[in-house]
Each structure stands twice: as structure tokens, then as C-alpha cells.
Design an enzyme around this catalytic site. Structure first.
Site, PDB file in Angstrom:
ATOM      1  N   GLY A  56     -44.693 110.144 -13.661  1.00 34.78           N
ATOM      2  CA  GLY A  56     -44.374 111.555 -13.525  1.00 34.78           C
ATOM      3  C   GLY A  56     -45.348 112.366 -14.354  1.00 34.78           C
ATOM      4  O   GLY A  56     -45.941 111.853 -15.314  1.00 34.78           O
ATOM      5  N   GLN A  61     -48.628 119.480 -18.943  1.00 37.63           N
ATOM      6  CA  GLN A  61     -49.322 118.335 -19.536  1.00 37.63           C
ATOM      7  C   GLN A  61     -50.815 118.362 -19.231  1.00 37.63           C
ATOM      8  O   GLN A  61     -51.578 117.660 -19.888  1.00 37.63           O
ATOM      9  CB  GLN A  61     -48.706 117.019 -19.054  1.00 37.63           C
ATOM     10  CG  GLN A  61     -47.323 116.767 -19.624  1.00 37.63           C
ATOM     11  CD  GLN A  61     -46.801 115.435 -19.169  1.00 37.63           C
ATOM     12  OE1 GLN A  61     -46.174 115.324 -18.126  1.00 37.63           O
ATOM     13  NE2 GLN A  61     -47.069 114.407 -19.958  1.00 37.63           N
ATOM     14  N   CYS A 104     -44.522 108.609 -22.676  1.00 41.39           N
ATOM     15  CA  CYS A 104     -45.006 109.871 -22.130  1.00 41.39           C
ATOM     16  C   CYS A 104     -46.528 109.837 -22.103  1.00 41.39           C
ATOM     17  O   CYS A 104     -47.156 109.346 -23.052  1.00 41.39           O
ATOM     18  CB  CYS A 104     -44.517 111.028 -23.006  1.00 41.39           C
ATOM     19  SG  CYS A 104     -45.022 112.649 -22.447  1.00 41.39           S
ATOM     20  N   LEU A 105     -47.117 110.383 -21.056  1.00 43.30           N
ATOM     21  CA  LEU A 105     -48.574 110.441 -20.972  1.00 43.30           C
ATOM     22  C   LEU A 105     -49.164 111.329 -22.063  1.00 43.30           C
ATOM     23  O   LEU A 105     -50.338 111.186 -22.398  1.00 43.30           O
ATOM     24  CB  LEU A 105     -49.014 110.924 -19.590  1.00 43.30           C
ATOM     25  CG  LEU A 105     -48.634 110.018 -18.422  1.00 43.30           C
ATOM     26  CD1 LEU A 105     -49.073 110.635 -17.104  1.00 43.30           C
ATOM     27  CD2 LEU A 105     -49.226 108.635 -18.604  1.00 43.30           C
ATOM     28  N   HIS A 146     -36.859 113.916 -17.874  1.00 44.99           N
ATOM     29  CA  HIS A 146     -38.048 113.971 -18.730  1.00 44.99           C
ATOM     30  C   HIS A 146     -38.992 115.080 -18.262  1.00 44.99           C
ATOM     31  O   HIS A 146     -39.470 115.883 -19.062  1.00 44.99           O
ATOM     32  CB  HIS A 146     -38.736 112.603 -18.687  1.00 44.99           C
ATOM     33  CG  HIS A 146     -39.978 112.479 -19.482  1.00 44.99           C
ATOM     34  ND1 HIS A 146     -40.026 111.777 -20.667  1.00 44.99           N
ATOM     35  CD2 HIS A 146     -41.241 112.937 -19.271  1.00 44.99           C
ATOM     36  CE1 HIS A 146     -41.270 111.830 -21.147  1.00 44.99           C
ATOM     37  NE2 HIS A 146     -42.024 112.526 -20.311  1.00 44.99           N
ATOM     38  N   GLU A 147     -39.261 115.138 -16.953  1.00 44.70           N
ATOM     39  CA  GLU A 147     -40.188 116.149 -16.426  1.00 44.70           C
ATOM     40  C   GLU A 147     -39.602 117.556 -16.533  1.00 44.70           C
ATOM     41  O   GLU A 147     -40.323 118.509 -16.849  1.00 44.70           O
ATOM     42  CB  GLU A 147     -40.586 115.820 -14.986  1.00 44.70           C
ATOM     43  CG  GLU A 147     -41.283 114.480 -14.803  1.00 44.70           C
ATOM     44  CD  GLU A 147     -42.438 114.213 -15.760  1.00 44.70           C
ATOM     45  OE1 GLU A 147     -43.133 115.165 -16.150  1.00 44.70           O
ATOM     46  OE2 GLU A 147     -42.638 113.043 -16.118  1.00 44.70           O
ATOM     47  N   HIS A 150     -40.124 118.762 -20.017  1.00 42.17           N
ATOM     48  CA  HIS A 150     -41.494 119.242 -20.240  1.00 42.17           C
ATOM     49  C   HIS A 150     -41.619 120.715 -19.868  1.00 42.17           C
ATOM     50  O   HIS A 150     -42.199 121.507 -20.603  1.00 42.17           O
ATOM     51  CB  HIS A 150     -42.511 118.443 -19.420  1.00 42.17           C
ATOM     52  CG  HIS A 150     -43.029 117.231 -20.102  1.00 42.17           C
ATOM     53  ND1 HIS A 150     -43.642 117.259 -21.335  1.00 42.17           N
ATOM     54  CD2 HIS A 150     -43.063 115.933 -19.704  1.00 42.17           C
ATOM     55  CE1 HIS A 150     -44.009 116.043 -21.677  1.00 42.17           C
ATOM     56  NE2 HIS A 150     -43.670 115.215 -20.696  1.00 42.17           N
TER      57      HIS A 150
END
Length: 190
Positions: A56, A61, A104-105, A146-147, A150
Site C-alpha cells: 500500500g 508518502q 511502512c515504506l 494504515h493507509e 497516513h
């Protein structure tokens, strides 16, 4: 028969912002322009997510403070969920809260046990403005939550208790990516 293009195949990879970058900690704006630039953003997001081997990715991000996320995520039964949501709203969370490892990225190489609801439903629209409703459970529900976090200016570290949060921030300071964004990605001191 017309072949559909693979998401991200025409996109360009963008730089993923790291923990501590202000864009990750500021709520994102609603999308109001549904023109070609939005479709290009979604393509770039897929390309970036795949290049980073994520499941995701939220627009902030990659430094774009708009309410958009993409996903290509399995659920607990290994069913694939692929898509994007513009102006998402988390409309339902249900089931037990389950603690599970979360990464997480924007915090590459780190993870922490984070509590998330086992079921989630997100509503929003697609790049063409048509309505979309995405429901998930297990790992996919974790991804949806999670997204959405963000886009509200939160990272999973914000959901940790004080001790775990401090440990994660300390670990982030010792990663190869800490401070590599000319000050944008440097975590704040404890």
C-alpha cells in the site's frame, strides 16, 4: 479482446518520504481536480509501491498531500486486493483489535506490533469520480487502516504506547535512511 494495462506500468517511480518528514505528519487535502494529473499520480504511486515492494502507498508518502492511496495487498486467505481510493473515509471498523507486526515504506527496515481492528470498510471514489467501497479483514483490513492513517497525518508509530514509540524512534535514528532527505526524513529527538 482489449487488454487492461498493469497498474503502474506507465508510471514513474518517485522518492518515498521517510519518518519525520512534515508531509507525513500533516492531514492531507481532499482531491477536487479529477483530471489527467490525478490518473498520473495514481500510476506513479503504483510504480513507486511496486518498486519498493510494498502492499500500500499513500500520496503523502511521495510528498503529495492529497487524500489518495493505492494497494495491492493479500488478505489472510491470500486473496489479492488491487485498487486505489481517492478521498477515502474509513466508515467501519469491527471485530477484535489484533496486535500484529506492522511496517511502512516510510520506515524501511523497521516494524512494531500495532493494534488494528480485524475488519475495515473504506468508501471513496476512483480517479474517474465513480464511487468505490472497499472492505477487508485480517491483513488487508490492517492495510486499509494504515493507509487511511497516513492521509490523516499519522504513521503507525503514532499508535504505539510511549515505550514502544520511543524504541522505534531510537531505532529509526540508526537506520541508513535517517537524515538522508536533507533534513526532511530525520526523526525528531525523543
Amino acid at each position: 479482446m482489449q487488454r487492461r494495462s498493469i497498474p503502474g506500468s506507465s508510471g514513474r517511480r518517485r522518492t518515498v518520504r521517510h519518518f519525520g518528514d512534515p508531509v507525513l505528519h500533516t492531514p492531507c487535502a481532499e482531491v477536487t481536480d479529477f483530471g489527467p494529473s490525478l490518473a498520473e499520480l495514481v500510476e506513479d504511486m503504483f510504480a513507486t509501491m511496486y518498486a519498493a515492494r510494498g502492499v500500500g502507498l499513500a500520496a503523502n508518502q511521495i510528498g503529495v498531500a492529497l487524500r489518495v492511496f493505492v494497494f495491492d495487498c493479500p488478505d489472510d486467505l491470500d486473496r489479492r486486493h488491487l485498487g486505489h481510493v481517492v478521498n477515502p473515509r474509513l466508515v467501519l471498523t469491527d471485530g477484535p483489535e489484533i496486535g500484529g507486526p506492522e511496517g511502512c515504506l516510510s520506515l524501511p527496515g523497521l516494524e512494531a506490533v500495532t493494534a488494528r481492528w480485524d475488519e475495515a470498510v473504506v468508501e471513496g471514489v476512483r480517479v474517474d469520480g465513480s464511487p468505490v467501497r472497499v472492505a477487508g479483514d485480517g491483513f488487508f483490513a490492517r492495510c486499509l487502516q494504515h493507509e487511511c492513517d497516513h492521509l490523516d497525518g499519522l504513521v503507525y508509530a503514532d499508535r504505539l504506547g510511549p515505550l514502544r514509540h520511543r524504541r522505534l524512534r531510537r531505532a529509526a535514528r540508526h537506520t541508513p535512511w535517517a537524515g538522508t532527505d536533507r533534513g526532511r526524513g530525520r526523526p525528531a529527538p525523543d
